[in-house]
Design an enzyme around this catalytic site. Sequence first.
Site, PDB file in Angstrom:
ATOM      1  N   HIS A 128       0.828  -1.210   0.000  1.00 36.73           N
ATOM      2  CA  HIS A 128       0.000   0.000   0.000  1.00 36.73           C
ATOM      3  C   HIS A 128       0.866   1.265   0.000  1.00 36.73           C
ATOM      4  O   HIS A 128       0.436   2.322   0.475  1.00 36.73           O
ATOM      5  CB  HIS A 128      -0.951   0.039   1.202  1.00 36.73           C
ATOM      6  CG  HIS A 128      -1.820  -1.165   1.332  1.00 36.73           C
ATOM      7  ND1 HIS A 128      -3.084  -1.239   0.780  1.00 36.73           N
ATOM      8  CD2 HIS A 128      -1.601  -2.368   1.938  1.00 36.73           C
ATOM      9  CE1 HIS A 128      -3.617  -2.420   1.047  1.00 36.73           C
ATOM     10  NE2 HIS A 128      -2.732  -3.124   1.744  1.00 36.73           N
TER      11      HIS A 128
ATOM     12  N   SER B 100      16.612  18.415 -17.690  1.00 37.25           N
ATOM     13  CA  SER B 100      15.827  19.645 -17.679  1.00 37.25           C
ATOM     14  C   SER B 100      16.503  20.712 -18.518  1.00 37.25           C
ATOM     15  O   SER B 100      17.732  20.830 -18.530  1.00 37.25           O
ATOM     16  CB  SER B 100      15.651  20.148 -16.245  1.00 37.25           C
ATOM     17  OG  SER B 100      15.011  21.414 -16.223  1.00 37.25           O
TER      18      SER B 100
END
Length: 473
Positions: free
Chosen positions: A187, A318
């Site tokens: 989870h 980037s």
Amino acid sequence: MSDFMTEQEFRIEHDTMGEVKVPAKALWQAQTQRAVENFPISGRGLESAQIRAMGLLKAACAQVNKDSGALDAEKADAIIAAGKEIASGKHDAEFPIDVFQTGSGTSSNMNTNEVIASIAKANGVEVHPNDHVNMGQSSNDTFPTATHVAATEAAVNDLIPGLKVLHESLAKKANEWSEVVKSGRTHLMDAVPVTLGQEFGGYARQIQLGIERVEATLPRLGELAIGGTAAGTGINTSADFGGKVVAELINLTDVKELKEAENHFEAQAARDALVEFSGAMRVIAVSLYKIANDIRLMGSGPLTGLGEIRLPDLQPGSSIMPGKVNPVLCETATQVSAQVIGNDAAVAFSGTQGQFELNVFIPVMARNVLESARLLANTSRVFATRLVDGIEPNEAHMKELAESSPSIVTPLNSAIGYEAAAKVAKTALAEGKTIRQTVIDLGLVDGEKLTEEELDKRLDVLAMAHTERENKF
């Protein structure tokens, strides 16, 4: 197209519907040109693998017709040579018809027939696209046959080998990192310790099962419709034509999984084998997404993410942030997964479009299936060699995270009870202490149920991760 062509740029060809202007240098003829003008839809044609298969199929049919005496040797040899030229990829640009065309692939079948006729003519042999190149055939058996030849070749020669490269890479890391402990997660929350090797062993097993799923489709995928002609009855050809053509195709491709369809009506009316193959690739795409996403998360950071592994620096990440490096191959793999899953949705629906004796969504099925196989094969190789092989584990950081996880209290259940163990976990988390120190502070080391030596043994995170059972990968 013809509206913009000058006298010098086109020639006149004819078919049963009349005259057509065709680009002067094009190898295709009238029927192909009509299809080009009728279907200016996507700008995407057939996959190269399908064009190759069409060329090989025409060569195989010509050889069988030559051997039977139905076609004279000169014409047959010219067709065989032209078909092999097409299969080499030399003439891919001569197949301009959009994938969104007539659903039987008739336009592309005639495109192949016409290009072969033009190549033969250029070599001094007159052959007719229908009477000679298409002898003993129909679009309704040739196009599905070429689709299955191309798909089977793709599976055997590209997809399975590519997946094996990825499996080997993941399995190697699984063995290499068998003692590298880390926090498990369920989870997306901290769980009991595992090893990095166990995680990669799970990934390797997913890929191995994907290979087995693809291999399991081959007996159906390799069944070929050739010999059924228009509706599966074999009208206008001999009963042994299909089997002999398949034998020639095996010689030309060296793909032993090819065989004549056991039922020619099924082989033309239904495309269930393509749906099955696409479904196997969808499962692989789902597996690949999970693997790539896990690796991306483990490599997140460098300071504010998990930072459990270091991914190879492949390119600047980037245009504005200097020094940033992104998990580009993980993102590539997950995008490929999305494409393959989408392709499968189209293939599954297209499989429903077999009305009576013919499925009429074959071109889009062929394009999607072959694209999926190509994408998965290429991605598997690149993902393995440029990413997985270069991953480095941050062992100290992973062990620290594993030891700080509240979930390592789990082995204490049998000594102090579930409720006391839960209290330890919550207290340790709230006070920022280790599980070991919290157990001692709460007075749970009583010398009877739990000694300090037993506590240390139970809190050994690597020992927690080890299992008695063998896990195949």
